[in-house]
Write an enzyme that holds these catalytic residues in place. Sequence first.
Site, PDB file in Angstrom:
ATOM      1  N   PHE A  86      22.647  29.955  20.011  1.00 24.78           N
ATOM      2  CA  PHE A  86      23.307  29.514  21.242  1.00 24.78           C
ATOM      3  C   PHE A  86      24.652  28.845  20.941  1.00 24.78           C
ATOM      4  O   PHE A  86      25.716  29.312  21.383  1.00 24.78           O
ATOM      5  CB  PHE A  86      22.366  28.569  22.000  1.00 24.78           C
ATOM      6  CG  PHE A  86      23.012  27.687  23.025  1.00 24.78           C
ATOM      7  CD1 PHE A  86      23.884  28.210  23.974  1.00 24.78           C
ATOM      8  CD2 PHE A  86      22.748  26.323  23.052  1.00 24.78           C
ATOM      9  CE1 PHE A  86      24.481  27.394  24.926  1.00 24.78           C
ATOM     10  CE2 PHE A  86      23.342  25.499  23.994  1.00 24.78           C
ATOM     11  CZ  PHE A  86      24.205  26.038  24.931  1.00 24.78           C
ATOM     12  N   ASP A 135      22.890  34.375   9.781  1.00 30.07           N
ATOM     13  CA  ASP A 135      21.748  34.076  10.645  1.00 30.07           C
ATOM     14  C   ASP A 135      20.537  34.878  10.187  1.00 30.07           C
ATOM     15  O   ASP A 135      20.677  36.019   9.749  1.00 30.07           O
ATOM     16  CB  ASP A 135      22.073  34.411  12.104  1.00 30.07           C
ATOM     17  CG  ASP A 135      21.325  33.536  13.092  1.00 30.07           C
ATOM     18  OD1 ASP A 135      20.087  33.660  13.167  1.00 30.07           O
ATOM     19  OD2 ASP A 135      21.974  32.733  13.784  1.00 30.07           O
ATOM     20  N   PHE A 176      15.791  34.081  13.645  1.00 31.27           N
ATOM     21  CA  PHE A 176      14.544  33.488  14.137  1.00 31.27           C
ATOM     22  C   PHE A 176      14.715  33.078  15.597  1.00 31.27           C
ATOM     23  O   PHE A 176      13.876  33.395  16.443  1.00 31.27           O
ATOM     24  CB  PHE A 176      14.138  32.292  13.269  1.00 31.27           C
ATOM     25  CG  PHE A 176      12.910  31.581  13.773  1.00 31.27           C
ATOM     26  CD1 PHE A 176      11.723  32.266  13.978  1.00 31.27           C
ATOM     27  CD2 PHE A 176      12.946  30.225  14.059  1.00 31.27           C
ATOM     28  CE1 PHE A 176      10.588  31.607  14.456  1.00 31.27           C
ATOM     29  CE2 PHE A 176      11.823  29.553  14.527  1.00 31.27           C
ATOM     30  CZ  PHE A 176      10.644  30.262  14.721  1.00 31.27           C
ATOM     31  N   GLY A 218      26.224  22.799  -1.747  1.00 35.07           N
ATOM     32  CA  GLY A 218      26.540  23.330  -3.073  1.00 35.07           C
ATOM     33  C   GLY A 218      27.679  24.324  -3.020  1.00 35.07           C
ATOM     34  O   GLY A 218      28.573  24.330  -3.876  1.00 35.07           O
ATOM     35  N   TYR A 241      11.796  18.228  12.693  1.00 38.36           N
ATOM     36  CA  TYR A 241      13.182  18.366  13.125  1.00 38.36           C
ATOM     37  C   TYR A 241      13.932  17.047  12.990  1.00 38.36           C
ATOM     38  O   TYR A 241      15.002  16.989  12.363  1.00 38.36           O
ATOM     39  CB  TYR A 241      13.216  18.848  14.572  1.00 38.36           C
ATOM     40  CG  TYR A 241      14.611  19.119  15.106  1.00 38.36           C
ATOM     41  CD1 TYR A 241      15.354  20.204  14.650  1.00 38.36           C
ATOM     42  CD2 TYR A 241      15.171  18.293  16.073  1.00 38.36           C
ATOM     43  CE1 TYR A 241      16.625  20.448  15.138  1.00 38.36           C
ATOM     44  CE2 TYR A 241      16.446  18.543  16.573  1.00 38.36           C
ATOM     45  CZ  TYR A 241      17.171  19.611  16.106  1.00 38.36           C
ATOM     46  OH  TYR A 241      18.432  19.854  16.587  1.00 38.36           O
TER      47      TYR A 241
END
Length: 311
Positions: free
Chosen positions: A12, A32, A35, A101, A144
């Site tokens: 989104f 991406d 998911f 990294g 989360y």
Amino acid sequence: MKRILVSGGAGFIGSHLCTRLINEGHDVICLDNFFTGSKNNIIHLMDNHHFELVRHDVTHPYTAEVDEIYNLACPASPIYYQYDAIQTAKTSVMGAINMLGLAQRLNARILQASTSEVYGDPIVHPQTEDYWGNVNPIGIRSCYDEGKRCAETLFMDYHRQNKVRIKIIRIFNTYGPKMLPHDGRVVSNFVVQALCNNDITIYGSGEQTRSFQYIDDLIEGMVRMMNTDDDFVGPVNIGNPNEFSILELAEKVIRLTNSSSKIIFKPLPFDDPKQRQPDISLAKEKLNWHPTVQLEEGLENMIEYFKYIAC
């Protein structure tokens, strides 16, 4: 022209960001694993030779030559981030390590899309960036909340220890076109339910409050943050400080959709925060940023988008 990597770029927020960066003339790599992201969100960019789409999971290392990295990869809706809580935590933590990294090797700027969820169920209102939060470390939302908090820790430690050029924003409730219609977030839930003339489901009394930010305002804040001097790293709140109760939101959506929906009440989920409102003084000072799209205008855009896919 810059070469910019956007992890979670088909989601989104990421898809709106990719569009903004392409429109500014940059080369964009959209990373991406799909998911929660969708090719439909970035299909309009696929024929642009400045845009590259790569299917990849950020829990595994990725290498590319870029000038900037926006690290957005992580499901943000409770339905999706609780579906595989372990993977959610790994995405926040391992994703941060892998992107940091890469930024370190390239001396690239990297922006972390953190969240107002780092404040948990706040006992300070409104929330300022120096508030440490009130977060349950072992609850169903912790994968989360704590994953994002750990990511912020990693960003700061890579900055202090390895001199990585970081930026951290904390995103408050954001809505707009390209949200998934059934992702469980309150604005999309209410709009879809109203358009389909289904009951609008409020969890709890409806007196709990949120501050709703339109997607265009968020993208403007993100880009401004990335373009600040290296000595300002954040974190900085990006959100709309206008506070509404969930009941007020439901009533606005019913009115704007001219819906026959009725409001019903169900028990409040465990760990659901009672209040959420950003203090954006720092964003105003450092970014010369404030939201310009108010709730009714944004809802009208959202309703127009969902008219054709809601039911």
